[in-house]
Design an enzyme around this catalytic site. Structure first.
Site, PDB file in Angstrom:
ATOM      1  N   ASP A 112      -3.591   2.497  -5.521  1.00 39.21           N
ATOM      2  CA  ASP A 112      -2.476   2.602  -4.574  1.00 39.21           C
ATOM      3  C   ASP A 112      -2.241   1.333  -3.761  1.00 39.21           C
ATOM      4  O   ASP A 112      -1.461   1.339  -2.812  1.00 39.21           O
ATOM      5  CB  ASP A 112      -2.693   3.783  -3.628  1.00 39.21           C
ATOM      6  CG  ASP A 112      -3.948   3.633  -2.784  1.00 39.21           C
ATOM      7  OD1 ASP A 112      -4.798   2.773  -3.114  1.00 39.21           O
ATOM      8  OD2 ASP A 112      -4.098   4.380  -1.801  1.00 39.21           O
ATOM      9  N   GLU A 113      -2.881   0.224  -4.128  1.00 39.83           N
ATOM     10  CA  GLU A 113      -2.704  -1.040  -3.402  1.00 39.83           C
ATOM     11  C   GLU A 113      -2.537  -2.183  -4.402  1.00 39.83           C
ATOM     12  O   GLU A 113      -3.263  -2.254  -5.394  1.00 39.83           O
ATOM     13  CB  GLU A 113      -3.901  -1.341  -2.506  1.00 39.83           C
ATOM     14  CG  GLU A 113      -4.100  -0.389  -1.342  1.00 39.83           C
ATOM     15  CD  GLU A 113      -5.335  -0.753  -0.551  1.00 39.83           C
ATOM     16  OE1 GLU A 113      -5.207  -1.181   0.601  1.00 39.83           O
ATOM     17  OE2 GLU A 113      -6.447  -0.623  -1.108  1.00 39.83           O
TER      18      GLU A 113
ATOM     19  N   ASP B  44       0.840  -1.194   0.000  1.00 40.89           N
ATOM     20  CA  ASP B  44       0.000   0.000   0.000  1.00 40.89           C
ATOM     21  C   ASP B  44       0.879   1.248   0.000  1.00 40.89           C
ATOM     22  O   ASP B  44       1.803   1.366   0.803  1.00 40.89           O
ATOM     23  CB  ASP B  44      -0.904   0.000   1.243  1.00 40.89           C
ATOM     24  CG  ASP B  44      -1.646   1.308   1.425  1.00 40.89           C
ATOM     25  OD1 ASP B  44      -2.712   1.465   0.821  1.00 40.89           O
ATOM     26  OD2 ASP B  44      -1.156   2.178   2.180  1.00 40.89           O
TER      27      ASP B  44
END
Length: 408
Positions: free
Chosen positions: A105-106, A9
């Protein structure tokens, strides 16, 4: 042998991208937010320094500036963030070929086959952190687990809150670390389900884990069993590189710059949404036979609806979608102002393998759409459009330079 799964993350991703590009902002509180005049003045990301002043994601920009007036405000650059996300995917592919983007974003990665290169999962996570920091300038947190659900909760509840940014959650420490948390912290439990569980006396994840599975299954069916399995850290879903290769629906959502009270203006928006959905479906060579419409009312009223209808034929043409969307809207609208609308085409099938509509003038629609799509690709989405998009209520030209409602 247990798998070794990481959830990687990126910390405050949008803000981190801006700080990576602007070293002069490194020691300043930074907020990424839209334009308040266009009803997008919401905090999309705030760096840790800004958060230390109480700034939180999704709050109005004016409220955030009241807490942190010295903050640097950056307008979102969505295409840049997408490019950085792809760059990070390429970095992770240096460590394993099993990389599954979960969001911008992960990303999940399966490190099982690469662990012989490292002394421990923590050592591998530290090297991944350092490589992303060196190559992209962004700090990553890593959750480690024997499956995806435990890796996700390891990152969200523990990795993001400790100094190293790394935490491993497995069946040995599950009862000690995870079960004491509030039941609302369990992956897959939303606010409504949280209220139901608390009403049953299940206030902590451990209470849910110890609750009889048969009673959960009786009340919620498969969903009840899934919650029980998640509380026990059971998840057999693999890290799949092709998660997004097959698409179930094509849709487009638009938050309007002001509340639209007039049906004529709202129909302009529905037409533009329908044309956008049709263009995306053609670009991916899909047709669909279910059209859905979602409408949201004013912020202070919380009104709206979501309805769908099945067409007698599959389509990927704007006017077919619009006619169905307009009918759904006309039948269900409560005559209150509209602040947001969405149109979706689902039950997709390959366009070259579908049931033909004998009376739908398919060849004519295909030729017209092919010509329009050629103009779009060569000259842009505003080079040709339908007449209603000349009206003041149109959002076509305002959104042509944006991605996801934000400037590229």
């Amino acid at each position: 042998m247990d798998r070794v799964i990481f959830l990687v993350d990126m910390q405050t991703f949008y803000a981190s991208c801006e700080k990576a590009d602007h070293p002069e902002f490194r020691n300043k509180p930074l907020i990424v937010a839209g334009d308040p005049k266009q009803r997008s003045g919401i905090v999309l990301a705030a760096c840790p320094l800004a958060k230390s002043y109480g700034v939180s994601t999704a709050e109005p920009l004016g409220q955030a500036l009241a807490k942190c007036p010295q903050a640097v405000i950056c307008r979102p650059r969505m295409q840049h963030y997408i490019d950085v996300s792809i760059q990070i995917t390429r970095i992770l592919e240096q460590f394993t070929d099993l990389v599954e983007p979960y969001s911008i974003d992960e990303q999940f990665i399966d490190m099982t086959g690469s662990m012989h290169f490292y002394t421990s999962p923590h050592a591998a996570a530290r090297e991944i952190q350092q490589t992303i920091l060196n190559q992209a300038g962004i700090y990553a947190r890593v959750g480690i687990g024997p499956n995806k659900v435990l890796a996700k909760m390891a990152c969200d509840h523990f990795g993001k809150k400790n100094e190293t940014g790394i935490f491993e959650l497995n069946h040995d420490n599950l009862e000690h670390c995870l079960w004491p948390l509030p039941v609302g912290e369990l992956f897959g439990v939303g606010h409504r389900m949280e209220r139901h569980l608390i009403g049953m006396g299940l206030r902590k994840i451990g209470h849910l884990a110890r609750y009889p599975l048969s009673l959960l299954r009786r009340r919620w069916g498969v969903n009840g069993e899934l919650l029980w399995m998640t509380a026990h850290g059971i998840d057999s879903s693999p890290v799949s590189c092709g998660t997004f290769s097959g698409q179930k629906a094509v849709g487009h959502h638009m938050t309007l710059p002001y509340d639209y009270p007039d049906i004529k203006d709202i129909r302009v928006i529905l037409l533009e949404l329908s044309e956008e959905v049709a263009y995306r479906a053609r670009s991916k060579n899909y047709m669909g036979c279910v059209v859905s419409v979602g409408i949201s009312g004013s912020f202070d009223r919380h009104t709206g609806f979501h309805r769908q209808t099945r067409l007698p034929f599959a389509t990927r043409f704007g006017m077919d979608i619009y006619r169905a969307a307009n009918r759904l809207f006309t039948e269900n609208w409560d005559r209150l102002p509209v602040r947001a609308a969405s149109v979706t085409l689902s039950e997709l099938q390959p366009a070259d393998n579908c049931q033909l509509d004998l009376f739908g003038r398919l060849d004519e629609k295909e030729r017209l759409s092919a010509a329009v799509d050629t103009i779009y690709r060569k000259y842009g989405r505003t080079a040709i459009f339908r007449g209603p998009s000349l009206l003041p209520s149109s959002q076509l030209r305002a959104r042509a330079s944006k991605i996801g409602g934000h400037y590229k």
